[in-house]
Design a protein around this motif. Structure first.
Motif, PDB file in Angstrom:
ATOM      1  N   ASP A  20     134.695  -2.358 -16.870  1.00  8.27           N
ATOM      2  CA  ASP A  20     135.902  -2.804 -16.179  1.00  8.27           C
ATOM      3  C   ASP A  20     136.376  -1.743 -15.183  1.00  8.27           C
ATOM      4  O   ASP A  20     136.769  -2.069 -14.053  1.00  8.27           O
ATOM      5  CB  ASP A  20     137.009  -3.091 -17.197  1.00  8.27           C
ATOM      6  N   ALA A  21     136.352  -0.476 -15.607  1.00  9.82           N
ATOM      7  CA  ALA A  21     136.775   0.607 -14.715  1.00  9.82           C
ATOM      8  C   ALA A  21     135.827   0.740 -13.527  1.00  9.82           C
ATOM      9  O   ALA A  21     136.260   1.020 -12.396  1.00  9.82           O
ATOM     10  CB  ALA A  21     136.845   1.922 -15.491  1.00  9.82           C
ATOM     11  N   TRP A  22     134.526   0.534 -13.761  1.00  9.84           N
ATOM     12  CA  TRP A  22     133.560   0.607 -12.657  1.00  9.84           C
ATOM     13  C   TRP A  22     133.796  -0.524 -11.655  1.00  9.84           C
ATOM     14  O   TRP A  22     133.742  -0.300 -10.443  1.00  9.84           O
ATOM     15  CB  TRP A  22     132.142   0.523 -13.213  1.00  9.84           C
ATOM     16  N   ARG A  23     134.077  -1.728 -12.164  1.00 10.90           N
ATOM     17  CA  ARG A  23     134.362  -2.848 -11.259  1.00 10.90           C
ATOM     18  C   ARG A  23     135.617  -2.565 -10.443  1.00 10.90           C
ATOM     19  O   ARG A  23     135.645  -2.843  -9.234  1.00 10.90           O
ATOM     20  CB  ARG A  23     134.524  -4.146 -12.057  1.00 10.90           C
ATOM     21  N   ALA A  24     136.650  -2.013 -11.092  1.00 12.30           N
ATOM     22  CA  ALA A  24     137.875  -1.694 -10.359  1.00 12.30           C
ATOM     23  C   ALA A  24     137.612  -0.611  -9.323  1.00 12.30           C
ATOM     24  O   ALA A  24     138.116  -0.682  -8.188  1.00 12.30           O
ATOM     25  CB  ALA A  24     138.961  -1.240 -11.340  1.00 12.30           C
ATOM     26  N   ARG A  25     136.827   0.388  -9.683  1.00 11.29           N
ATOM     27  CA  ARG A  25     136.487   1.467  -8.746  1.00 11.29           C
ATOM     28  C   ARG A  25     135.693   0.920  -7.566  1.00 11.29           C
ATOM     29  O   ARG A  25     135.964   1.246  -6.403  1.00 11.29           O
ATOM     30  CB  ARG A  25     135.679   2.526  -9.493  1.00 11.29           C
ATOM     31  N   THR A  26     134.710   0.075  -7.857  1.00 16.11           N
ATOM     32  CA  THR A  26     133.891  -0.511  -6.795  1.00 16.11           C
ATOM     33  C   THR A  26     134.736  -1.389  -5.876  1.00 16.11           C
ATOM     34  O   THR A  26     134.584  -1.355  -4.651  1.00 16.11           O
ATOM     35  CB  THR A  26     132.756  -1.340  -7.412  1.00 16.11           C
ATOM     36  N   ALA A  27     135.636  -2.186  -6.473  1.00 19.22           N
ATOM     37  CA  ALA A  27     136.491  -3.059  -5.669  1.00 19.22           C
ATOM     38  C   ALA A  27     137.410  -2.236  -4.763  1.00 19.22           C
ATOM     39  O   ALA A  27     137.616  -2.589  -3.594  1.00 19.22           O
ATOM     40  CB  ALA A  27     137.317  -3.964  -6.579  1.00 19.22           C
ATOM     41  N   ALA A  28     137.958  -1.137  -5.295  1.00 23.50           N
ATOM     42  CA  ALA A  28     138.839  -0.287  -4.484  1.00 23.50           C
ATOM     43  C   ALA A  28     138.070   0.341  -3.325  1.00 23.50           C
ATOM     44  O   ALA A  28     138.582   0.428  -2.201  1.00 23.50           O
ATOM     45  CB  ALA A  28     139.473   0.788  -5.366  1.00 23.50           C
ATOM     46  N   GLU A  29     136.848   0.784  -3.589  1.00 32.44           N
ATOM     47  CA  GLU A  29     136.046   1.386  -2.522  1.00 32.44           C
ATOM     48  C   GLU A  29     135.681   0.350  -1.457  1.00 32.44           C
ATOM     49  O   GLU A  29     135.706   0.640  -0.255  1.00 32.44           O
ATOM     50  CB  GLU A  29     134.781   1.994  -3.123  1.00 32.44           C
ATOM     51  N   LYS A  30     135.340  -0.867  -1.894  1.00 29.56           N
ATOM     52  CA  LYS A  30     135.012  -1.917  -0.931  1.00 29.56           C
ATOM     53  C   LYS A  30     136.217  -2.270  -0.075  1.00 29.56           C
ATOM     54  O   LYS A  30     136.104  -2.481   1.139  1.00 29.56           O
ATOM     55  CB  LYS A  30     134.504  -3.161  -1.662  1.00 29.56           C
ATOM     56  N   GLN A  31     137.384  -2.334  -0.706  1.00 27.77           N
ATOM     57  CA  GLN A  31     138.598  -2.653   0.045  1.00 27.77           C
ATOM     58  C   GLN A  31     138.911  -1.559   1.062  1.00 27.77           C
ATOM     59  O   GLN A  31     139.294  -1.843   2.199  1.00 27.77           O
ATOM     60  CB  GLN A  31     139.768  -2.835  -0.922  1.00 27.77           C
ATOM     61  N   LEU A  32     138.719  -0.311   0.657  1.00 26.92           N
ATOM     62  CA  LEU A  32     138.952   0.810   1.575  1.00 26.92           C
ATOM     63  C   LEU A  32     137.953   0.770   2.731  1.00 26.92           C
ATOM     64  O   LEU A  32     138.339   0.945   3.898  1.00 26.92           O
ATOM     65  CB  LEU A  32     138.842   2.133   0.807  1.00 26.92           C
ATOM     66  N   ASP A  33     136.681   0.551   2.421  1.00 24.01           N
ATOM     67  CA  ASP A  33     135.666   0.485   3.478  1.00 24.01           C
ATOM     68  C   ASP A  33     135.954  -0.660   4.441  1.00 24.01           C
ATOM     69  O   ASP A  33     135.795  -0.517   5.669  1.00 24.01           O
ATOM     70  CB  ASP A  33     134.273   0.298   2.858  1.00 24.01           C
ATOM     71  N   ALA A  34     136.376  -1.812   3.890  1.00 29.88           N
ATOM     72  CA  ALA A  34     136.682  -2.964   4.745  1.00 29.88           C
ATOM     73  C   ALA A  34     137.864  -2.668   5.651  1.00 29.88           C
ATOM     74  O   ALA A  34     137.869  -3.036   6.838  1.00 29.88           O
ATOM     75  CB  ALA A  34     136.963  -4.192   3.878  1.00 29.88           C
ATOM     76  N   ALA A  35     138.879  -1.984   5.107  1.00 28.05           N
ATOM     77  CA  ALA A  35     140.050  -1.649   5.916  1.00 28.05           C
ATOM     78  C   ALA A  35     139.689  -0.658   7.018  1.00 28.05           C
ATOM     79  O   ALA A  35     140.166  -0.771   8.154  1.00 28.05           O
ATOM     80  CB  ALA A  35     141.149  -1.079   5.023  1.00 28.05           C
ATOM     81  N   ARG A  36     138.860   0.316   6.687  1.00 28.04           N
ATOM     82  CA  ARG A  36     138.427   1.276   7.710  1.00 28.04           C
ATOM     83  C   ARG A  36     137.631   0.591   8.816  1.00 28.04           C
ATOM     84  O   ARG A  36     137.818   0.865  10.007  1.00 28.04           O
ATOM     85  CB  ARG A  36     137.592   2.372   7.058  1.00 28.04           C
ATOM     86  N   ALA A  37     136.729  -0.304   8.416  1.00 30.14           N
ATOM     87  CA  ALA A  37     135.933  -1.020   9.415  1.00 30.14           C
ATOM     88  C   ALA A  37     136.812  -1.906  10.285  1.00 30.14           C
ATOM     89  O   ALA A  37     136.631  -1.989  11.504  1.00 30.14           O
ATOM     90  CB  ALA A  37     134.853  -1.848   8.718  1.00 30.14           C
ATOM     91  N   ALA A  38     137.784  -2.582   9.641  1.00 29.77           N
ATOM     92  CA  ALA A  38     138.684  -3.450  10.400  1.00 29.77           C
ATOM     93  C   ALA A  38     139.527  -2.638  11.379  1.00 29.77           C
ATOM     94  O   ALA A  38     139.754  -3.056  12.524  1.00 29.77           O
ATOM     95  CB  ALA A  38     139.587  -4.226   9.442  1.00 29.77           C
ATOM     96  N   LEU A  39     139.992  -1.469  10.924  1.00 31.00           N
ATOM     97  CA  LEU A  39     140.790  -0.618  11.806  1.00 31.00           C
ATOM     98  C   LEU A  39     139.950  -0.121  12.980  1.00 31.00           C
ATOM     99  O   LEU A  39     140.430  -0.056  14.121  1.00 31.00           O
ATOM    100  CB  LEU A  39     141.345   0.567  11.013  1.00 31.00           C
ATOM    101  N   GLN A  40     138.699   0.204  12.719  1.00 30.24           N
ATOM    102  CA  GLN A  40     137.829   0.658  13.803  1.00 30.24           C
ATOM    103  C   GLN A  40     137.588  -0.467  14.808  1.00 30.24           C
ATOM    104  O   GLN A  40     137.659  -0.240  16.024  1.00 30.24           O
ATOM    105  CB  GLN A  40     136.494   1.140  13.235  1.00 30.24           C
TER     106      GLN A  40
END
Length: 550
Positions: free
Chosen positions: A161-181
């Protein structure tokens, strides 16, 4: 617990029915007699994937039926309930293999799939075959073995569960960075477009209104003259005046007509009211047609501006307002993007810390369980004549993942002072078998709910070592039911129930037979296993000593 097995027309078996019992059940016989066919048949009825050519030569189909006792609380009950199948204290499995390869299965006389059979088999039978110790040589499975021993399923779920939450947070951060770029790359275009849109301020439905207004003004001059004539014909100089005169004349004459004019006068009043409404409507229309010529020009300019901007952005004119809202949202994202990135970075750090904490607890639990497993295995190795062997479970760091951040491997040292190493390089075939048996004993918390089957687990050992293996299997069977296929007389002597598998030839065809042995027959079978085909009295005496040995 497996109570019976009925086999019909499979391989070299024409008809065979076996009744198994609690405790240690041993099956012996010469090589090629058909012992492995019994296991193939059991695997077939349990839905295991195996050989395809099972049907006996000359038969249309092969069939296997197995029946089990299911005590209250047995996990098979839940499988049956989940599959919508009838349950009870007895479970009957039947599977048919047609000559053309089609397979059909029944569970408690209800049609069922092979997948349900396999799920049931996981709760009913555990098979340790001749090559099952290959699993010990595969380090990828060692972590699962350790986790099963340490009963770490709940903690592993926390890690997942913690790994899924960690992975989801990283994906959300990467998506936000890409969208901002991406947004940053089109910021200049967005701001220029927003200036145009804000200046024009388009409204939904405005194009249709402007187009209708323009058309009305363009046609106003043509219809205005006709409408004015109609107003004149309807007004005081026309119908309205004439009807007023008629009304006054009729009112004056009404007194001398004894009421005969009342109805016509009333109808005339109604007509005059309707005429008045018509005159008002025509007057309003004339007022609407009375426009400033510059208004037509302004209307056309705005209409053309809307349509031009719509073509520029590839949308309909009515979609410009939505487009402006979307662009404003993207510009707001750019303006607030850095703050959002910081917030997502904070969430990602928190998720990573949460994963690290629970993964650390799993690592600690695995290290504790590793020490306990090592002691448990070594305690089991002593009665298996490997008291000098050392079994060590290593828990080393690995790349983080959903199963934690540990790599687990089993190492052994078979002699004092010898270096430890992987099982594949250190242990011989007979030693591997005993390591396997020791591990299985340690991992079997409750053998009463499952039938454990060992297929020649004693290969590569003999004498006192084989006797030790037999004794340990008998101890294990004391908790429930164990079936052993063996060539070792020392192991067979420890059985509570003994079956002999043999071959016969009928009509030019080889068939397999299984029979339950009486005490005298059992002595002869053990004597054959000791001395070979020529059974001597010395061999019989040795067999009796094996059976009666404490």
């Amino acid at each position: 617990m497996l109570r019976g097995l009925d086999i019909r027309d499979l391989l070299i078996i024409d008809r065979l029915e076996l009744d198994f019992r609690p405790g240690l059940n041993v099956l012996t016989g010469e090589t090629g007699a058909g012992k492995s066919i019994l296991l193939d048949s059991l695997g077939f009825v349990l839905g295991w994937r195996g050989r395809a050519d099972l049907v006996r030569e000359g038969a249309d189909q092969g069939e296997v039926t197995a029946w089990f006792d299911l005590p209250e609380g047995h996990p098979a009950h839940q499988v049956l309930e989940d599959a919508g199948l009838p349950g009870g204290a007895e479970l009957i499995l039947r599977r048919v293999n047609a000559r053309d390869g089609r397979k059909t299965a029944w569970i408690n006389d209800r049609r069922a799939s092979g997948e349900v059979l396999r799920r049931l088999s996981d709760t009913l039978v555990e098979l340790h075959g001749q090559h099952d110790d290959r699993g010990l040589l595969n380090a990828s499975g060692h972590r699962a073995i350790l986790d099963a021993f340490g009963e770490l399923a709940a903690l592993k779920q926390e890690v997942r569960d913690a790994w899924r939450a960690r992975t989801a947070a990283e994906k959300q951060l990467d998506a936000a960075r890409a969208a901002l770029q991406r947004a940053g790359e089109e910021e200049e275009f967005l701001r220029h477009s927003m200036t145009e849109l804000d200046k024009l301020a388009p409204l939904p439905g405005e194009e249709a209104e402007l187009d209708a207004k323009r058309r009305m003004m363009q046609g106003a001059e043509r219809v205005r003259e006709d409408i004015s004539r109609a107003l004149q014909a309807l007004g005081n100089d026309g119908a309205e005046g004439a009807m007023g005169d008629a009304s006054r004349w009729l009112d004056g004459a009404a007194e001398g007509t004894s009421g005969q004019l009342d109805a016509p006068i009333a109808a005339l009043v109604r007509a005059m009211n309707e005429l008045g409404e018509a005159v008002d409507g025509v007057e309003r229309c004339l007022e609407a047609l009375d426009f400033d010529p510059f208004e037509l020009e302004a209307t056309e300019e705005r209409l053309f501006a809307l349509r031009g901007l719509a073509r520029k952005h590839g949308v309909l004119a009515d979609e410009l307002a939505t487009l402006a809202s979307d662009m404003r949202t993207r510009l707001d994202a750019i303006d607030s993007g850095e703050a959002q990135i910081e917030e997502l970075e904070r969430a990602a750090r928190q998720a990573d810390a949460a994963y690290a904490e629970v993964a650390g607890r799993l690592t600690a639990a695995r290290r504790t369980s590793a020490l306990q497993l090592d002691m448990a295995v070594e305690a089991e190795l002593a009665p298996l004549k490997m008291e000098r062997a050392r079994f060590t479970t290593l828990v080393d760091p690995a790349e983080p993942g959903p199963e934690g951040r540990d790599e687990v491997s089993f190492t052994v040292a078979t002699n004092p002072g010898a270096p430890s190493g992987p099982l594949a390089k250190i242990a011989s075939g007979g030693e591997l078998s005993r390591f396997l048996l020791a591990l299985k004993v340690c991992l079997t918390r409750d053998a009463s709910s499952m039938t454990m089957i060992f297929d020649e687990i004693d290969r590569g050992v003999g004498g006192a070592t084989a006797d030790a293996v037999g004794r340990r299997l008998a101890d294990l069977a004391g908790q429930g039911q164990v079936l052993v296929v063996t060539h070792s007389p020392q192991v067979a002597a420890r059985g509570a129930h003994h079956w002999q598998v043999s071959k016969r030839v009928e009509g030019g065809k080889t068939l397999s037979t299984v029979r339950s042995l009486s005490m005298d027959q059992r002595v002869d079978e053990l004597a054959r296993m000791i001395s070979g085909d020529a059974i001597t009295e010395e061999a019989r005496a040795a067999a009796r000593r094996l059976i009666t040995a404490e």
